[in-house]
Design a protein around this motif. Structure first.
Motif, PDB file in Angstrom:
ATOM      1  N   ASP B 344     -14.757   2.430  21.672  1.00 61.32           N
ATOM      2  CA  ASP B 344     -14.885   2.713  20.239  1.00 61.32           C
ATOM      3  C   ASP B 344     -14.645   4.211  20.018  1.00 61.32           C
ATOM      4  N   LEU B 345     -13.527   4.561  19.391  1.00 63.40           N
ATOM      5  CA  LEU B 345     -13.167   5.967  19.256  1.00 63.40           C
ATOM      6  C   LEU B 345     -14.159   6.731  18.385  1.00 63.40           C
ATOM      7  N   SER B 346     -14.752   6.073  17.422  1.00 68.13           N
ATOM      8  CA  SER B 346     -15.709   6.782  16.563  1.00 68.13           C
ATOM      9  C   SER B 346     -16.950   7.186  17.364  1.00 68.13           C
ATOM     10  N   ALA B 347     -17.200   6.490  18.456  1.00 63.59           N
ATOM     11  CA  ALA B 347     -18.333   6.852  19.314  1.00 63.59           C
ATOM     12  C   ALA B 347     -18.015   8.078  20.173  1.00 63.59           C
ATOM     13  N   VAL B 348     -16.719   8.406  20.289  1.00 63.99           N
ATOM     14  CA  VAL B 348     -16.325   9.574  21.088  1.00 63.99           C
ATOM     15  C   VAL B 348     -16.429  10.854  20.243  1.00 63.99           C
ATOM     16  N   GLU B 349     -16.257  10.711  18.937  1.00 66.14           N
ATOM     17  CA  GLU B 349     -16.228  11.891  18.058  1.00 66.14           C
ATOM     18  C   GLU B 349     -17.431  12.836  18.232  1.00 66.14           C
ATOM     19  N   PRO B 350     -18.646  12.320  18.350  1.00 69.50           N
ATOM     20  CA  PRO B 350     -19.781  13.240  18.511  1.00 69.50           C
ATOM     21  C   PRO B 350     -19.669  14.138  19.748  1.00 69.50           C
ATOM     22  N   LEU B 351     -18.918  13.681  20.760  1.00 70.32           N
ATOM     23  CA  LEU B 351     -18.748  14.482  21.985  1.00 70.32           C
ATOM     24  C   LEU B 351     -17.831  15.674  21.744  1.00 70.32           C
ATOM     25  N   LEU B 352     -17.112  15.660  20.627  1.00 75.22           N
ATOM     26  CA  LEU B 352     -16.092  16.675  20.381  1.00 75.22           C
ATOM     27  C   LEU B 352     -16.531  17.669  19.311  1.00 75.22           C
ATOM     28  N   ALA B 353     -17.840  17.816  19.167  1.00 76.83           N
ATOM     29  CA  ALA B 353     -18.375  18.671  18.094  1.00 76.83           C
ATOM     30  C   ALA B 353     -18.183  20.160  18.382  1.00 76.83           C
ATOM     31  N   GLY B 354     -18.165  20.538  19.660  1.00 76.50           N
ATOM     32  CA  GLY B 354     -17.951  21.941  20.015  1.00 76.50           C
ATOM     33  C   GLY B 354     -16.722  22.060  20.900  1.00 76.50           C
ATOM     34  N   ASP B 355     -16.717  23.072  21.767  1.00 77.60           N
ATOM     35  CA  ASP B 355     -15.633  23.162  22.757  1.00 77.60           C
ATOM     36  C   ASP B 355     -15.618  21.872  23.566  1.00 77.60           C
ATOM     37  N   PHE B 356     -14.425  21.412  23.946  1.00 80.82           N
ATOM     38  CA  PHE B 356     -14.373  20.217  24.796  1.00 80.82           C
ATOM     39  C   PHE B 356     -13.145  20.243  25.695  1.00 80.82           C
ATOM     40  N   ALA B 357     -13.092  19.274  26.620  1.00 83.58           N
ATOM     41  CA  ALA B 357     -11.980  19.179  27.563  1.00 83.58           C
ATOM     42  C   ALA B 357     -11.292  17.829  27.416  1.00 83.58           C
ATOM     43  N   VAL B 358      -9.977  17.834  27.588  1.00 82.76           N
ATOM     44  CA  VAL B 358      -9.199  16.598  27.609  1.00 82.76           C
ATOM     45  C   VAL B 358      -8.484  16.521  28.953  1.00 82.76           C
ATOM     46  N   ASP B 359      -8.666  15.411  29.644  1.00 87.61           N
ATOM     47  CA  ASP B 359      -7.973  15.188  30.910  1.00 87.61           C
ATOM     48  C   ASP B 359      -6.823  14.218  30.684  1.00 87.61           C
ATOM     49  N   VAL B 360      -5.642  14.640  31.118  1.00 82.63           N
ATOM     50  CA  VAL B 360      -4.452  13.816  30.943  1.00 82.63           C
ATOM     51  C   VAL B 360      -3.840  13.591  32.320  1.00 82.63           C
ATOM     52  N   ALA B 361      -3.871  12.355  32.799  1.00 80.90           N
ATOM     53  CA  ALA B 361      -3.238  12.019  34.076  1.00 80.90           C
ATOM     54  C   ALA B 361      -1.953  11.267  33.766  1.00 80.90           C
ATOM     55  N   VAL B 362      -0.867  11.683  34.404  1.00 80.67           N
ATOM     56  CA  VAL B 362       0.425  11.108  34.034  1.00 80.67           C
ATOM     57  C   VAL B 362       1.102  10.354  35.179  1.00 80.67           C
ATOM     58  N   GLY B 363       0.418  10.215  36.306  1.00 76.80           N
ATOM     59  CA  GLY B 363       1.028   9.512  37.433  1.00 76.80           C
ATOM     60  C   GLY B 363       0.307   9.886  38.706  1.00 76.80           C
ATOM     61  N   ASP B 364       0.989   9.789  39.834  1.00 77.25           N
ATOM     62  CA  ASP B 364       0.320  10.125  41.087  1.00 77.25           C
ATOM     63  C   ASP B 364       0.982  11.297  41.802  1.00 77.25           C
ATOM     64  N   GLY B 365       1.708  12.112  41.047  1.00 77.97           N
ATOM     65  CA  GLY B 365       2.301  13.310  41.645  1.00 77.97           C
ATOM     66  C   GLY B 365       1.244  14.367  41.909  1.00 77.97           C
ATOM     67  N   PRO B 366       1.598  15.416  42.671  1.00 81.14           N
ATOM     68  CA  PRO B 366       0.634  16.462  43.039  1.00 81.14           C
ATOM     69  C   PRO B 366       0.451  17.547  41.977  1.00 81.14           C
ATOM     70  N   GLY B 367       1.236  17.510  40.897  1.00 81.44           N
ATOM     71  CA  GLY B 367       1.245  18.617  39.937  1.00 81.44           C
ATOM     72  C   GLY B 367       0.042  18.622  39.012  1.00 81.44           C
ATOM     73  N   THR B 368      -0.597  19.775  38.902  1.00 81.71           N
ATOM     74  CA  THR B 368      -1.725  19.920  37.987  1.00 81.71           C
ATOM     75  C   THR B 368      -1.571  21.193  37.162  1.00 81.71           C
ATOM     76  N   ALA B 369      -2.251  21.240  36.047  1.00 81.88           N
ATOM     77  CA  ALA B 369      -2.267  22.446  35.206  1.00 81.88           C
ATOM     78  C   ALA B 369      -3.506  22.427  34.337  1.00 81.88           C
ATOM     79  N   ARG B 370      -3.890  23.604  33.908  1.00 79.94           N
ATOM     80  CA  ARG B 370      -5.049  23.747  33.031  1.00 79.94           C
ATOM     81  C   ARG B 370      -4.636  24.709  31.934  1.00 79.94           C
ATOM     82  N   ILE B 371      -4.680  24.236  30.697  1.00 77.78           N
ATOM     83  CA  ILE B 371      -4.248  25.031  29.545  1.00 77.78           C
ATOM     84  C   ILE B 371      -5.430  25.181  28.600  1.00 77.78           C
ATOM     85  N   LEU B 372      -5.612  26.388  28.094  1.00 75.40           N
ATOM     86  CA  LEU B 372      -6.633  26.609  27.067  1.00 75.40           C
ATOM     87  C   LEU B 372      -5.946  26.749  25.721  1.00 75.40           C
ATOM     88  N   THR B 373      -6.448  26.024  24.728  1.00 74.99           N
ATOM     89  CA  THR B 373      -5.924  26.212  23.387  1.00 74.99           C
ATOM     90  C   THR B 373      -7.083  26.184  22.395  1.00 74.99           C
TER      91      THR B 373
END
Lengths: 388, 388
Positions: B344-373
């Motif tokens: 339920d996406l509306s149940a996720v909204e309270p977790l995003l009230a302040g700074d938060f992190a999003v993890d995006v996995a796109v496959g099983d390659g070794p490449g990683t990155a961390r971006i601040l925006t």
């Protein structure tokens, strides 16, 4: 006047219940006989199920199709195998009602990415929708209304007086608009006589300097599709140039309407780039300017902040001699040879109260481009911060 | 604690009258003895006069310099030959006061692009500024304050306990932040013993995963510069790894402060990409997500609109299998295998009230990155619509 302006086409729109609001959300455009067609699709690597299905159907049918079904309220993107099946079932329902092959039907969807289509609502509505399709202007208008998402007005265009044949079309905006191969959804019909091969060239050329030159928010959609169908019912076989002119005229009007209806925009800004190495370079420069949030904020403020254009040009990766940049806002030169002309910038602001044009010359190369964009407004941000 | 935390450096800030507000707008950082240094600059093709001058001075001096002068209130970009002369005259004034070669002084400027520097105000202030430079924390703080444009707080960082040497630094934000080679202005000092060659590697590595991983508005500046100087005054010669660790720690804190102070932002969002073909691909994917206006609008709304991330990933030109995308907001998986997990996406909204992190996995390659925006807010738009 819309997709039913050209002879040989029927259309309809209905409220199938995909949109919670109860607004129109399902449309069909049907050719009375199998019609040569061409289509261009988004190049987005996460292309939606209907895009992937329509691409395949165009291959299998070798470009001769009977119709298109389109829905708003759900993009059917990021929906996996369930979404693939839904797109197929939409095409199959139309094909069943028309008595044609499923591969002769294309499918377009637009709306939020992620949710699944409510097929329990769509499939029962489809038979009736096809039965109700008519060649009348009002039916064309209903079909165009069925595409709308955040659009505030219906986007239709038509042109005749081209030597006996007609072209009509419909489209939808209004955000996630940053053309790649094509953009957004549009269906263009003509009663000219044409082969599939000729239509491909005509559509490709017409899209290139219409839909592919607009940029609302730099965000390329998963669902962009433009479809062109020719019924041949006028009995006229125009030259490629004549047909391109007609199709381009319709596409240009639809493209401009899309920018004018950009979510919460207050003005359309035309960016003209000249003097680049070639047209492609000029276009990438114009798009980089339109991609810049800071530039589009200055457009909102009616502020001739030309330095932000210089920064965007410098960042876009195209060859640039910054000391050759001339920038003119609505006829007033503000920078020449890369520096301020000395004109009082506050005197330029009144010229930017409505839609305006910015001319950017970057050298003495032959490359030119014309990009349409809109301003970035606080309302756009507020609107798109709301859960959809 | 700032650029004067490391031994062997003096600094000062002054109000020279560049800013109409009368705030501090001119700074110097001076090494007591000629110091090995390294610098990275914007790759913007319309690089400002001080960037072009500093690049040249680093070549001629072979990386051994005496100091840097910096001003806010005017970027000295798109200023032609007059601007080139102004940058030179700033360096020459410092060199005159120090009794060193002009090529041993670097220059940084930040502020609006287009206006010329008021040299009649800057040059008389320079002699006094150099004379007042001190090794005290308060002097370092004044120098950092002299860099501020729309920053709401002073950005300083310092680290010790690394085996006897110290690293300090200062930076400024707060918009037109989309790193290319480096971003914004920063001066980092250390009292470690190091060669120019080693400093180059250390700075390049430290910048790569700090300043080069932040993205506020997708707009790359004409003036980005990061300068690292080593006085050697601690007498300690750390290993490249130790020195990199110290410099990276300072750069990381300054980079995060820049994002946290993004114009009118309400939260810092960390985007972590994994499973890409390589780190470069992961970074381009993360940057494409941070470039998307629609994504950053959803961040402002605290809306887990993962479909917009999918669309941005698909549009960025990196190889992508959309059916392999997993997306997690602040620990809650919202998409797996490219489709909605059903949470339920509306149940996720309270977790995003302040700074938060999003993890995006796109496959099983070794490449990683961390971006601040940061999020895109109506206030950012309103602020940047004002003529500057």
């Amino acid at each position: 006047m819309s997709v039913t302006f050209a002879k040989g086409f029927r259309a309809a729109g209905a409220a199938a219940g995909i949109k919670p609001s109860g607004a129109l959300d399902l449309s069909v455009v049907i050719a009375e006989e199998p019609a040569p067609a061409a289509a261009v699709f988004t190049r987005n690597g996460a292309a939606a199920a209907p895009v992937r299905l329509s691409r395949r159907h165009m291959e299998i049918s070798q470009g001769t199709i009977r119709g298109v079904t389109l829905n708003s309220g759900c993009a059917n993107a990021a929906t996996g195998e369930v979404g693939d099946r839904a797109a197929y079932d939409m095409a199959a329902a139309v094909a069943g009602a028309l008595g044609c092959e499923v591969t002769e039907v294309l499918v377009c969807s637009t709306g939020p990415i992620g949710p699944q289509l409510p097929m329990d609502k769509i499939l029962p509505a489809m038979q009736l929708l096809v039965a109700r399709a008519e060649p009348s202007p009002s039916a064309g208008r209903q079909a165009a209304a069925g595409l709308m998402t955040t659009d505030t007005f219906i986007k239709e265009a038509a042109v005749s007086g081209l030597g006996g044949f007609r072209v009509g079309g419909m489209a939808k905006g209004a955000a996630m608009i940053r053309p790649s191969m094509a953009t957004m959804l549009a269906v263009v019909t003509t009663d000219a006589v044409s082969s599939v091969q000729r239509l491909k060239g005509v559509l490709s050329e017409a899209v290139e300097d219409t839909f592919n030159t607009i940029n609302i928010d730099g965000c390329e959609s998963t669902n962009d599709t433009v479809i062109l169908m020719a019924s041949g019912r006028s009995g006229i076989e125009p030259s490629p140039e004549e047909l391109t002119k007609g199709v381009r005229t319709v596409c240009a009007q639809l493209a401009r309407d899309i920018v004018a209806d950009a979510e919460d925009c207050t003005r359309v800004v035309t960016i003209r780039v000249s003097g680049a190495a070639d047209d492609g370079s000029a276009r990438r420069m114009g798009m980089a300017i339109a991609d810049s949030d800071l530039v589009r904020c200055s457009f909102y403020g009616g502020d001739p902040n030309w330095g932000r254009l210089v920064a965007a040009l410098g960042a876009c990766g195209e060859p640039l001699d910054a000391s050759r940049i001339d920038i003119t806002y609505q006829g007033t030169a503000v920078a020449r040879g890369g520096i301020h002309t000395g004109v009082d910038l506050s005197a330029v602001e009144p010229l930017l109260a409505g839609d305006f044009a910015v001319d950017v010359a970057v050298g003495d190369g032959p490359g030119t481009a014309r990009i349409l964009t809109s301003d970035l407004t606080p309302g756009y941000v507020t609107f798109n911060a709301e859960p959809s």
